[in-house]
Every structure is written in C-alpha cells, then in structure tokens.
Design a protein around this motif. Structure first.
Motif, PDB file in Angstrom:
ATOM      1  N   GLY A   1       0.793  -1.220   0.000  1.00  0.00           N
ATOM      2  CA  GLY A   1       0.000   0.000   0.000  1.00  0.00           C
ATOM      3  C   GLY A   1       0.828   1.275   0.000  1.00  0.00           C
ATOM      4  N   ASP A   2       0.147   2.353   0.309  1.00  0.00           N
ATOM      5  CA  ASP A   2       0.692   3.710   0.283  1.00  0.00           C
ATOM      6  C   ASP A   2       1.305   4.025   1.644  1.00  0.00           C
ATOM      7  N   SER A   3       2.622   4.175   1.678  1.00  0.00           N
ATOM      8  CA  SER A   3       3.312   4.390   2.949  1.00  0.00           C
ATOM      9  C   SER A   3       2.854   5.676   3.629  1.00  0.00           C
ATOM     10  N   ASP A   4       2.739   6.776   2.866  1.00  0.00           N
ATOM     11  CA  ASP A   4       2.313   8.046   3.460  1.00  0.00           C
ATOM     12  C   ASP A   4       0.910   7.937   4.050  1.00  0.00           C
ATOM     13  N   PHE A   5       0.009   7.255   3.328  1.00  0.00           N
ATOM     14  CA  PHE A   5      -1.359   7.080   3.812  1.00  0.00           C
ATOM     15  C   PHE A   5      -1.345   6.323   5.141  1.00  0.00           C
ATOM     16  N   CYS A   6      -0.602   5.228   5.202  1.00  0.00           N
ATOM     17  CA  CYS A   6      -0.569   4.414   6.428  1.00  0.00           C
ATOM     18  C   CYS A   6       0.093   5.165   7.579  1.00  0.00           C
ATOM     19  N   GLN A   7       1.158   5.910   7.285  1.00  0.00           N
ATOM     20  CA  GLN A   7       1.803   6.697   8.334  1.00  0.00           C
ATOM     21  C   GLN A   7       0.841   7.738   8.894  1.00  0.00           C
ATOM     22  N   ALA A   8       0.076   8.375   8.001  1.00  0.00           N
ATOM     23  CA  ALA A   8      -0.894   9.374   8.460  1.00  0.00           C
ATOM     24  C   ALA A   8      -1.939   8.727   9.361  1.00  0.00           C
ATOM     25  N   LYS A   9      -2.405   7.530   8.986  1.00  0.00           N
ATOM     26  CA  LYS A   9      -3.380   6.821   9.813  1.00  0.00           C
ATOM     27  C   LYS A   9      -2.838   6.592  11.218  1.00  0.00           C
ATOM     28  N   ILE A  10      -1.603   6.165  11.290  1.00  0.00           N
ATOM     29  CA  ILE A  10      -1.007   5.856  12.593  1.00  0.00           C
ATOM     30  C   ILE A  10      -0.839   7.122  13.424  1.00  0.00           C
ATOM     31  N   HIS A  11      -0.451   8.223  12.793  1.00  0.00           N
ATOM     32  CA  HIS A  11      -0.316   9.486  13.522  1.00  0.00           C
ATOM     33  C   HIS A  11      -1.662   9.964  14.062  1.00  0.00           C
ATOM     34  N   VAL A  12      -2.707   9.899  13.235  1.00  0.00           N
ATOM     35  CA  VAL A  12      -4.019  10.375  13.686  1.00  0.00           C
ATOM     36  C   VAL A  12      -4.567   9.442  14.770  1.00  0.00           C
ATOM     37  N   ALA A  13      -4.322   8.148  14.615  1.00  0.00           N
ATOM     38  CA  ALA A  13      -4.739   7.192  15.648  1.00  0.00           C
ATOM     39  C   ALA A  13      -4.077   7.519  16.982  1.00  0.00           C
ATOM     40  N   ASP A  14      -2.786   7.851  16.947  1.00  0.00           N
ATOM     41  CA  ASP A  14      -2.068   8.192  18.177  1.00  0.00           C
ATOM     42  C   ASP A  14      -2.648   9.457  18.806  1.00  0.00           C
ATOM     43  N   TYR A  15      -3.006  10.423  17.973  1.00  0.00           N
ATOM     44  CA  TYR A  15      -3.637  11.643  18.497  1.00  0.00           C
ATOM     45  C   TYR A  15      -4.945  11.294  19.199  1.00  0.00           C
ATOM     46  N   TYR A  16      -5.758  10.474  18.565  1.00  0.00           N
ATOM     47  CA  TYR A  16      -7.043  10.122  19.174  1.00  0.00           C
ATOM     48  C   TYR A  16      -6.822   9.400  20.505  1.00  0.00           C
ATOM     49  N   LEU A  17      -5.878   8.472  20.514  1.00  0.00           N
ATOM     50  CA  LEU A  17      -5.600   7.700  21.726  1.00  0.00           C
ATOM     51  C   LEU A  17      -5.180   8.606  22.879  1.00  0.00           C
ATOM     52  N   ARG A  18      -4.301   9.574  22.618  1.00  0.00           N
ATOM     53  CA  ARG A  18      -3.710  10.360  23.688  1.00  0.00           C
ATOM     54  C   ARG A  18      -4.486  11.624  24.038  1.00  0.00           C
ATOM     55  N   ARG A  19      -5.223  12.175  23.083  1.00  0.00           N
ATOM     56  CA  ARG A  19      -5.873  13.455  23.321  1.00  0.00           C
ATOM     57  C   ARG A  19      -7.390  13.376  23.443  1.00  0.00           C
ATOM     58  N   CYS A  20      -7.988  12.311  22.913  1.00  0.00           N
ATOM     59  CA  CYS A  20      -9.454  12.198  22.924  1.00  0.00           C
ATOM     60  C   CYS A  20      -9.966  11.125  23.883  1.00  0.00           C
ATOM     61  N   MET A  21      -9.346   9.966  23.894  1.00  0.00           N
ATOM     62  CA  MET A  21      -9.861   8.876  24.726  1.00  0.00           C
ATOM     63  C   MET A  21      -9.811   9.154  26.224  1.00  0.00           C
ATOM     64  N   PRO A  22      -8.837   9.915  26.738  1.00  0.00           N
ATOM     65  CA  PRO A  22      -8.852  10.192  28.193  1.00  0.00           C
ATOM     66  C   PRO A  22     -10.095  10.932  28.680  1.00  0.00           C
ATOM     67  N   LYS A  23     -10.867  11.503  27.765  1.00  0.00           N
ATOM     68  CA  LYS A  23     -12.082  12.215  28.162  1.00  0.00           C
ATOM     69  C   LYS A  23     -13.123  11.285  28.780  1.00  0.00           C
ATOM     70  N   THR A  24     -12.976   9.974  28.587  1.00  0.00           N
ATOM     71  CA  THR A  24     -13.945   9.049  29.184  1.00  0.00           C
ATOM     72  C   THR A  24     -13.953   9.160  30.706  1.00  0.00           C
TER      73      THR A  24
END
Length: 591
Positions: A546-569
């Motif tokens: 697949g597309d390396s840039d696409f997959c890298q972007a997915k992983i970066h956005v996933a990390d943002y969600y994990l660290r900045r959004c999920m703690p709101k629970t």
C-alpha cells in the motif's frame, strides 16, 4: 474556494483492509457479483457524481433556496436536471429489493455513497435518501400490491417519498397525533396537517409518496393507536388530479435552503394501510432508523468537507512564525500548520471524521447481517448492535460533525465567516442534523434508558465483550491502544453500574446521565475503530504493502485520538457519577 474531493482511498481502506468486506459476503445472501473491483468501481463513480454533478450546485442552491408560490415549490436552478441524472444511474435503488427493480447492494457500501452525496450537496441528497428510506419501509411492511405499484417508481427516481410524522402539538411525543384515517372500502381517507416535512413538495419528480402516521377510529390511546398509511400526491390511476394533498407553506430556515421543508395538508386524501393497524410506529421506525444513520452521515460528511477546506487553507496560508523558529524563510510567514492549536483543531476534525466513517461501515455491516444472515443467533446479535449503535451514530456523528464545521470555520478565521469559502454554509447545514430525526438528547435518552438501564437482553454487555476481546488480542505493537481501550471500557462499565443502581431509587438518574453516557460510549467505539485502523495500517507498513504516506498518516491520527481524545472518558464517568441532584434540585420557578 476549494472543491470537494471524495475520500475514496480512505473508504477503500476501511472497506477492504480494515473490515475485509468481500470475505463477509460469503456468509450472507447477497449479490454474487460483488467483488473488490465492482465495489471500487461503484465508489469511484459515486465520487465522480458527487464532485462534478452535486457539489457545483451546493453554494448556488444555498443562495437561491427553494421558492414557494400558490402551493408549488420550485427547487434551485440545476436541481431538477441533477436529480434526474442521479436517479437515472440507479443510485436511489442501490440497496433496494432486486425483485422490484433495486440493485440489492449491502448497507455497508451504501453508507459510503450517502456520505459522499451529503458532503457534496446535503440539500439535494436529502430528496434521494428520504426516497430510499421510504422505499425500505414499503418493502418491509407494505402489501404485495403496494410494493409492485410503488417500489419500481421509487427505485428509478421518477417518484419520491417523504416521512410525515410531526404535527404542531406532536413532535417527539407521537402519541399526541391528531391526523385521522377513516376507512373507505379497502382504502382510507386521511385528514390532518403535518409540519417539518422534508421534500413534501418539489418539482424534481412526477409524484410524491407520503408515508403518514394517523389514527383509525376507536384506536387505542397513545402511541399504540398509531397506524401508517401510504398517501400519494397523485393516485397512479389519476395522474392529473391531486389526491387531497397540498403544501401549505415552506419553512424559512437556518440552513439546507435547497431542501424544501413543508407544512403538508391532507384533506380526505386517499391512503393505503402499511402493515397492521395500530402498528404504525414499528413500521415507521424501519424508515426512521435508516434515516437516523443517514442523518448521522450528514454530520460526518459536512465535518469531513470542512476539514478538507481547512487543511488545504492551513497549508497554503502564511501567518506568523513557528515556535521552533522560522520554517519558511523565503515567505513573509510560516504555514498555519506550524501552530500547535491549528494542528489540534485539524487533528480533532480528522480523528473524529475517520473514526465515524469506520463506525458507519461497522453499523452498516450489522444491518446487513441482521437482514441477510442465515443463522438466527447471528441475526439477533447484529440486531442488538444496531439497536445500541444507531443512536450513537446519529448523535455522535452529527455532534462531532457540527463541531468539525465550527473548527473548520475557526481555522480560516475571518475567511471562515464569509460566504465565499463555504465554511459558514457547512455550519448552517450541519446544525439541523443534531435536531431532526429525533434530537440528540432523545437519542441519548433512548440509549441510556431502553438500551442500557431497562434492557434485559444484555445488548450493551455483549458489545462491550466484543471490544474487550479485541483489546486483549491486540499485538504488542498496539499495546498503547490495548491499555487505552481497557481504561475507557473500565470507565464505561463503572458508569453503567452507577446508573443502573442509582436509578432504582432516583429515576432522574437516567435522563441526567444520558448525554454524557452517549458521549462516553461513542469515544469507546471511536477508539475501537481507531485501534482496528491503526493495527491494519501498521500491518500494511510492516509488509511493505500500500501507500506508505497514507498508512503513516493513519497511525499518527490514531495516536492523536488515543492520547488526546480517549482520556475524556474519565471526566464523563465522573460527570455521570455526580448524579442527578445538581440537575434536578433547582425549583422550576427559578429558571
């Protein structure tokens, strides 16, 4: 102004890589011709239509709006031709019953089509999605004669459909309906007035088929006495003579100005019973639940469209300098992307939109399993997932979609407030998604009450078990997500236990907890989707696919969600555990 771009690569990633939908078709009684290539072709053609047919009419349609004169509604310039072109391609009947001219495509595919159309032009798309929803209710509940007469015309787009529920005194509480139906032979005469009817009158089709809630003589009191009727504007046998159906006015609205929102009057209109007498709400909910997911998609779609504009603007706009030192010394300023707060807004928009897109496909797949799977147990579990997640999809998608529209406006600053860039229209268009098809507060109350506290089947517990098992089986590379999901699930289970216990003595606990609980569950489900996407993207990187840039972007956005959004629970859990006293103790006279 930036043009809309259909997010095809992301949709294909979710459908083929994350959920591997082609392999799932073997378990379902679906179209044998479905393949990855066919699905990609459908998506690509839908993307082309969204970008080239619908999007160019979005701003002009907003500026012109619908016009009402002498009971007739005229849609904005270009809408008639665009709608008929769209219909002629078979898009309205995409998920329809093949026996009556539909194409039998699965819901997990059509959610992506609907998202693109809503993003490109929500006003125009609404006429089509309401027709598809009305056709679904007719296909599931109407007599064979009604199906044969109406479904082919609805699927080919020559006729359209509406949903007529609300009355001046009966909004959320449909037990207060006054519209009545008097038997006349094998038909009925419908009399009453409905309001807020999307697409109740327009010039796009030859006929409009209204699905109307009304009460029969001697009907039981309350919601149990409501029946559903099919009431066409023109009877098929008398296409030149109106059937006692008229439009009294159209609403002057904040947004969706190209979508006619009508007051509809029924004066001894001839109608036909759909389903059993006094079972109208159950029949109508087939359409309403379809539309609730679709309206959630409207919020997601507009939020993603706002992100597209904001991200490209931020990349091109030069303003200020990076805190790390000048990044573009040859320019008067650095890109807006050097500023942490701009990145926070963009990442929040993207993280929520892409998680919602994945969850929409997940819910769509559960709808397909519930309808098509040969095993009763699999159908039952899928029905549970749909019951729990439909209010989440409608409310969370539209809440976060509206938030994304506002954030996108904020990224553009003053340019976001003026019409040329289109961001202010997205804000206006997205706002209604939090209100119609059942306000988001009602969605939350339904979830917290019927699906959690008063549920005796264990629907939510079964879903929690699925997420828990997935978290436990995540590979070592996804250990942070495994921990994050477990922590979020712990907050969710604690909140459930509190409300179930406290509501025994204090029934207001259900209502007080409902909105924060829906938010909490949506964060968990978005986290579940991001864990799946992160794992899939990492796997593709590791294998060199697949597309390396696409997959890298997915992983970066996933990390943002994990660290900045999920703690709101955790904060939401504390809000729920604070109880209902602070909400209910102030006397009504002090408001």
């Amino acid at each position: 102004m930036f043009e809309y771009r259909a997010p095809l690569k992301d949709m294909q990633f979710i459908l083929h890589d994350v959920f591997q939908i082609s392999s799932r078709f073997t378990d379902l009684n679906l179209n044998d011709e479905l393949s990855e290539d066919l699905i990609n072709s459908v998506l690509e053609e839908a993307g082309r239509i969204a970008e080239t047919l619908m999007a160019p009419l979005n701003q002009s349609g907003d500026e012109q709006g619908c016009q009402f004169e002498a009971g007739q509604v005229t849609t904005p310039e270009g809408f008639v031709d665009a709608y008929r072109t769209y219909a002629s391609g078979g898009w309205i009947g995409l998920s329809g019953d093949p026996e009556y001219g539909g194409q039998g495509m699965p819901k997990l595919l059509t959610v992506s089509i609907e998202e693109m159309m809503m993003a490109a032009n929500s006003s125009l798309a609404l006429y089509a999605v309401l027709t598809a929803g009305g056709a679904l209710a007719i296909a599931r509940h109407a007599s064979e004669s009604l199906k044969q007469t109406y479904l082919p015309k609805l699927y080919d787009g020559s006729w359209s459909a509406t949903m007529c529920l609300t009355e001046a005194q009966a909004g959320t509480d449909l037990s207060m309906l006054k519209t009545r139906a008097e038997p006349e032979g094998e038909a009925y005469r419908i009399t009453g007035s409905k309001m807020f009817i999307t697409g109740g009158e327009h010039d796009l089709t030859d006929n409009i088929v209204h699905l109307v809630l009304a009460k029969l003589p001697g009907a039981p009191a309350g919601a149990k006495g409501v029946s559903l009727f099919l009431v066409p504007k023109y009877l098929p046998e008398s296409p030149d003579q109106t059937n006692g159906v008229s439009c009294g006015s159209i609403e002057h609205k904040m947004g969706l100005l190209g979508s006619a929102t009508c007051v509809m009057n029924f004066d001894q209109a001839k109608g036909f019973l759909v389903g059993e007498p006094h079972n109208g709400l159950a029949c109508m909910f087939t359409m309403m639940n379809y539309e609730r997911l679709t309206i959630g998609l409207q919020g997601l779609a507009l939020g993603d469209a706002s992100y597209q504009v904001a991200a490209r603007y931020a990349d091109e706009r030069r303003q200020g300098r990076s805190a790390r030192g000048t990044q573009s010394p040859d320019d008067a300023g650095d890109s807006l992307l050097v500023h942490a707060d701009v990145r926070r807004m963009l990442l929040t928009m993207r993280a929520n939109s892409e998680a919602a897109r994945a969850l929409a496909v997940y819910v769509g797949s559960q709808l397909d399993i519930a309808h098509y799977h040969p095993e009763a147990e699999s159908r039952k579990k899928a029905e549970w997932r749909v019951a729990v997640l439909t209010p989440v999809a409608k409310a969370a998608f539209s809440d976060r979609g509206f938030e994304a529209c506002v954030l996108g406006q904020q990224v553009l600053g003053g340019h976001g407030y003026v019409r040329e860039w289109g961001q202010e229209q997205k804000v206006r268009d997205a706002r209604i998604a939090q209100i119609y098809e059942g306000t988001n507060g009602i969605q939350a109350l339904d979830l917290m009450g019927r699906k959690v506290v008063y549920d005796r089947q264990g629907m939510l517990d079964d879903l929690i078990g699925e997420v828990e098992s997935f978290a436990q089986e995540l590979p070592g590379s996804q250990a942070p997500f495994a921990e994050g999901l477990q922590n979020a699930l712990s907050d969710l289970q604690a909140a459930v236990a509190h409300v179930r216990s406290a509501s025994v003595e204090m029934p207001d606990e259900v209502g007080a907890a409902s909105v924060p609980f829906l938010d909490l569950l949506s964060i968990v489900m978005y986290g579940y989707m991001w864990a799946r996407m992160s794992m899939t993207a990492q796997s593709k990187l590791d294998s060199g696919e697949g597309d390396s840039d696409f997959c890298q972007a997915k992983i970066h956005v996933a990390d943002y969600y994990l660290r900045r959004c999920m703690p709101k629970t955790h904060a939401l859990r504390k809000e729920i555990e604070a109880g209902s006293d602070s909400v209910m103790s102030m006397p009504a006279a002090l408001f």
